[in-house]
Design an enzyme around this catalytic site. Structure first.
Site, PDB file in Angstrom:
ATOM      1  CG  ASP A 148      -8.306  14.727  26.946  1.00 31.56           C
ATOM      2  OD1 ASP A 148      -7.782  15.537  26.166  1.00 31.56           O
ATOM      3  OD2 ASP A 148      -9.496  14.798  27.308  1.00 31.56           O
ATOM      4  CG  ASP A 188      -7.657  19.863  25.806  1.00 31.35           C
ATOM      5  OD1 ASP A 188      -8.324  20.118  24.787  1.00 31.35           O
ATOM      6  OD2 ASP A 188      -7.719  18.766  26.402  1.00 31.35           O
TER       7      ASP A 188
END
Length: 161
Positions: free
Chosen positions: A118, A136
């Protein structure tokens, strides 16, 4: 495979490629945990998320890696079936392709790193949204479009919606 499905599978592949390129750039140019502030509300970071959305089950001890991988494959199988059913439409296969691409992009990370990379971090003052990535974003936008489509009355839907 239906010819109409090719463009939607190509979109899913594009999401995977964009996701993996951006993650590779972060892994190559950041130290784990590094934060680079770009604006007063947005940072680039490098974190690993062994869990799911919002770090759900991140501290579960490792079994979650395989659980989320199997879950992603199962969901992609179901989405592939839905894609075949809705391939002539526009909105639903677009949304499905985003979710599939995102899910598979994160699966690649689970195999490569044991966790998901991330790197996008938004915040207001000291209140931070959990870091996320391109995959995502595809999953979120695709899921929102699928939900939104459910609220469109079926009588107003056409084959092109």
């Amino acid at each position: 495979m239906l010819p109409e499905m090719r463009k939607w599978l190509a979109l899913a592949l594009l999401i995977i490629v964009l996701d993996q390129i951006t993650k590779a750039l972060v892994v190559a140019n950041f130290q784990l945990g590094e934060v680079r502030t770009l604006t007063s509300f947005f940072d680039l970071v490098f974190v690993f998320n062994p869990g799911a959305a919002f770090s759900f089950l991140a501290d579960a001890g490792g079994w979650q890696r395989w659980f989320f991988t199997a879950l992603a494959f199962a969901i992609c199988g179901w989405l592939f079936f839905l894609l075949r059913h809705h391939a002539q439409e526009r909105l639903m296969p677009f949304a499905i392709a985003l979710v599939m691409g995102g899910a598979l992009g994160n699966v690649i990370d689970r195999f490569a790193y044991g966790a998901v990379v991330d790197f996008l971090s938004f915040h207001i003052d000291k209140y931070y949204w959990p870091a996320f990535n391109v995959a995502d974003s595809g999953i979120t936008v695709g899921a929102m479009l699928i939900i939104w489509r459910q609220f469109v009355p079926s009588s107003s839907r056409s084959q092109s919606t």
